[in-house]
Design an enzyme around this catalytic site. Structure first.
Site, PDB file in Angstrom:
ATOM      1  N   GLU B  66      33.005  27.120  11.543  1.00 51.51           N
ATOM      2  CA  GLU B  66      34.193  27.647  12.131  1.00 51.51           C
ATOM      3  C   GLU B  66      33.605  28.013  13.661  1.00 51.51           C
ATOM      4  O   GLU B  66      32.487  28.975  13.801  1.00 51.51           O
ATOM      5  CB  GLU B  66      34.290  29.079  11.476  1.00 51.51           C
ATOM      6  CG  GLU B  66      35.375  29.961  12.068  1.00 51.51           C
ATOM      7  CD  GLU B  66      35.281  31.397  11.166  1.00 51.51           C
ATOM      8  OE1 GLU B  66      34.783  31.354  10.167  1.00 51.51           O
ATOM      9  OE2 GLU B  66      35.935  32.439  11.789  1.00 51.51           O
ATOM     10  N   ASP B  77      35.982  41.835  15.790  1.00 48.10           N
ATOM     11  CA  ASP B  77      34.536  41.525  15.742  1.00 48.10           C
ATOM     12  C   ASP B  77      33.501  42.764  15.925  1.00 48.10           C
ATOM     13  O   ASP B  77      33.632  43.691  16.849  1.00 48.10           O
ATOM     14  CB  ASP B  77      34.119  40.660  16.873  1.00 48.10           C
ATOM     15  CG  ASP B  77      34.300  39.065  16.208  1.00 48.10           C
ATOM     16  OD1 ASP B  77      34.345  38.744  15.045  1.00 48.10           O
ATOM     17  OD2 ASP B  77      35.159  38.442  17.169  1.00 48.10           O
TER      18      ASP B  77
END
Lengths: 438, 304
Positions: B66, B77
């Site tokens: 990924e 994130d």
């Protein structure tokens, strides 16, 4: 291909639902304003956004909620805010009459309190106990901390580290009110990064926490909901100006950061075709310098913080840093309803530079004894421009209504430095700096 | 374990749709284990070294890659991936670099490792949704993972991914309602990404029981292949998650050693060690064997 989204679930049908053009502009509902808005968010937040939308719509139909909000607006905020004609200032506006909607006289010093009280009451209804907020320079953070104190909510405010340092007094104000202020030390350490951090907090704590977003940006239902809590500005102003001059104004002027004060004023006039609407963005040091926050002059449609709207971005879709002397206008995107009104041609958006805004700031101080927020000074500078253009076009009996969205106490140090009114050492000792509203 | 997918199964099942990611995960299911999915940011620390890092984790036993597109405002994130993305942007990485990295990694792994791209939505919008899909497919990419795009807003992507034969990996979260799970499963292709927890990427002490519950609920909503991400960082956690998920997605644990102040070779070695521990974890998940930190028994091969 299979129609993967033609679902009967609440979320699935939204593709085909764009702005409903059979509605009046003033009652447009989200998630879309034309091709703008939407919910570009992590799935983790969707349940909370759905709950918020449901509760907000129920609340607006609940006389108890509406009554309590009206009571707070009257007894706590001090609404209705006055409408003040400013003839000495207007002498510089080409002969137009100028009226100011005095949101600067609200409790906490700006229009921000309107939205904050509405959302804080919703938080109580939803049974959540904690609110988080972003603030660029303090005004929304202070308003949120105020409402949290009033309604006994835990409050955490995210603020760029740079701003917490430069605006120590607003940080102290929030702390006096019982809020926790978290300096954001990542990214560009600006308002945008404070919103990122607030969103991260929200994803992790959404069960107990409401994100009390401060303007008409963000994912649905925020743009519509925040407009609903601010539309009182325009509704009062419309009644007041009709009472004062017996007709509607020719033009409205407001500054546009995220765009909540502008939309709050505009909304009651959106369906009055004869009223021209002007939004003034931060032109910073000039569009040509690249140091500005003029999304409609220097941006293009894109997604940031949950909504599709005009956005300062590079060729790769990376968000560009914005710049303005006024922290409240220093944001790279803008509320989706403004992008919609822009593309419809219903409202006109123009940049006002730092220098133009500061000149209008000084003019209002000297001619009317009113110290405006530097954000609002952008609207004042724009009003001068609109008035002069009307005079050049030979228009007479021209009336401009300006939203004076905030007071300038917070901006005294910035202005003193700008106009060279105090020596630098004295400024440094005040431990304040540029402050803003968003 | 659920039964093999049926031809008419919706979205995230797959085989019928020709998804290379689904095919790989089904192969691994037949081998009796979950896949290990590694996240790495493109362009960190440089574009070339991000290719080296990707090949290194494949060698250490990673099954699916990924690759993240660095973005200025990565709201899903945590600090580790934020720091790497910011460093990549500061280093001048461009969105188009992702195609170069995908092509290099795909070629040097012989096309045996599905390479997905994780991206926030605005870079794709700016590039052009169809153009992005076209160029990703041309580079050999398997599809996209879209952390801030829900299917409700994904019309253009649904069309482009059909047109170019790409996977659409949407996320589900512990807060997702049954209706949202069904909607997301229907829209997905390849697998469904189950966020183990309410929060952002990062290393966590525990992967809570809600992850297993979410996987079960997502399967009940019609998904065949469900991978779990957020907070998995150790072999023990990978083993635990590998018992019930089709794939274990790990990001921050791979990226953290890459941020260390050490020579690149040492950092790469540390990344390989992380991959080896996690690979052993997923391989021990359903065997009943104790998880070990030894190198995996079937390391990947890289034409490098």
């Amino acid at each position: 291909m299979p129609d993967l989204t033609s679902s009967t679930t609440p979320g699935g049908a939204e593709h085909s639902v764009r702005a409903d053009l059979t509605r009046s502009l003033a009652t447009q509902e989200g998630p879309y304003f034309g091709e703008f808005g939407g919910r570009y968010v992590p799935e983790a937040l969707v349940a909370a956004l759905d709950e918020l939308e449901t509760e907000y719509r129920k609340a607006l139909d609940d006389p108890a909620f509406v009554g309590e909000l009206a009571r707070l607006q009257r007894e706590y905020t001090g609404r209705p805010s006055p409408l003040t004609e400013v003839p000495r200032f207007a002498e510089h506006a080409g002969g137009s009459r100028v009226f100011l909607k005095r949101e600067d006289l609200n409790h906490t010093g700006s229009h921000k309190i309107n939205n904050v009280l509405g959302q804080a009451l919703l938080v109580k209804r939803m049974g959540k106990t904690r609110v988080i907020a972003e603030t660029g320079a303090g005004q929304h953070g202070v308003a949120t901390a105020t409402a949290a104190a009033l309604l006994d909510l835990e409050c955490v405010v995210y603020m760029g580290e740079e701003d917490t340092r430069r605006q120590a007094l607003n940080v102290a104000r929030m702390r006096l009110l019982g809020a926790e202020v978290v300096p954001v030390t990542i990214g560009q350490r600006t308002l945008k990064d404070a919103i990122n951090e607030a969103l991260r907090d929200w994803v992790a704590n959404v069960e107990t926490t409401h994100y009390l977003l401060g303007t008409v940006t963000g994912p649905h239902p925020f743009p519509e909901m925040v407009r609903e809590f601010h539309r009182v500005i325009g509704e009062e102003a419309r009644t007041q100006i009709l009472d004062r001059i017996g007709r509607l104004p020719d033009a409205l002027a407001a500054c546009v950061g995220g765009g909540s004060n502008a939309l709050g004023l505009f909304n009651a006039f959106l369906d009055d075709e004869g009223v021209e609407l002007y939004g003034f963005e931060a032109g910073g040091e000039g569009i040509e310098t690249g140091r500005h926050a003029a999304r409609f002059s220097g941006g293009a449609p894109g997604v940031l913080h949950g909504a599709r709207s005009y956005l300062l971005q590079d060729d790769d879709g990376q968000t560009l840093p914005s710049h303005s002397v006024s922290a409240g206008l220093d944001y790279p995107s803008v509320g989706p309803a403004h992008s919609w009104l822009h593309d419809l041609g219903r409202a006109t958006y123009q940049p006002v530079t730092d220098a133009e805004a500061m000149e209008a700031f000084r003019l209002l101080c000297r001619t009317e004894g009113i110290i405006p927020a530097i954000e609002s000074a952008h609207a004042l500078a724009g009003a001068l421009r609109v008035g002069r253009a009307a005079a050049e076009a030979g228009r007479t009996d021209h009336v401009i209504l300006v939203n004076l969205s905030g007071r300038g106490d917070k901006d005294v140090a910035t202005a003193a430095r700008w106009f060279d009114l105090v020596d630098d050492e004295a400024i440094a000792e005040t431990a304040t700096g540029t402050e803003g509203q968003l | 374990m659920s039964a093999a997918p049926t031809q008419d199964a919706p979205g995230a099942s797959t085989a019928a749709t020709g998804s290379v990611t689904a095919r790989r995960l089904l192969e691994l299911r037949a081998e009796g284990r979950a896949g290990l999915v590694a996240y790495l940011p493109v362009g960190f620390p440089t574009v070339e070294r991000s290719i080296e890092a990707a090949l290194a984790v494949v060698e250490s036993g990673v099954d699916v890659l990924e690759l993240g597109v660095p973005y200025t405002d990565p709201v899903m994130d945590g600090p580790v991936i934020q720091a790497a993305a910011q460093a990549a942007l500061d280093g001048g990485v461009r969105v188009a670099d992702v195609f170069r990295v995908v092509a290099a990694v795909t070629e040097r792994t012989g096309g045996r490792v599905p390479v997905l791209v994780m991206t926030y939505w605005n870079p794709v919008l700016r590039y052009g949704v169809d153009a992005f899909a076209r160029d990703l497919a041309a580079a050999g990419g398997a599809g996209l993972i879209t952390p801030d795009l829900i299917p409700d807003e994904g019309r253009a992507w649904l069309d482009a991914s059909e047109e170019h034969g790409l996977d659409r990996v949407f996320l589900v979260a512990p807060s997702s309602t049954p209706e949202r799970l069904a909607l997301t499963v229907r829209a997905s292709r390849g697998f469904v990404y189950a966020a183990s927890t309410m929060g952002v990427t990062g290393v966590r002490e525990e992967v809570g029981p809600q992850a297993a519950r979410l996987v079960a609920d997502t399967r009940a909503a019609g998904a065949d292949l469900v991978c779990v991400g957020l907070g998995v960082s150790t072999g023990r956690q990978a083993s635990e998650v590998g018992r019930y998920a089709d794939g274990v997605i790990v990001g921050s644990a791979f990226v953290r050693p890459m941020l260390a102040d050490a020579p690149w070779d040492e950092r790469l070695a540390a990344v390989r060690a992380v991959g080896a521990e996690l690979a052993a974890g997923v391989r021990s998940a359903r065997s009943g064997a104790e998880q070990t930190t030894d190198a995996p028994t079937t390391p990947g091969e890289v034409d490098a």
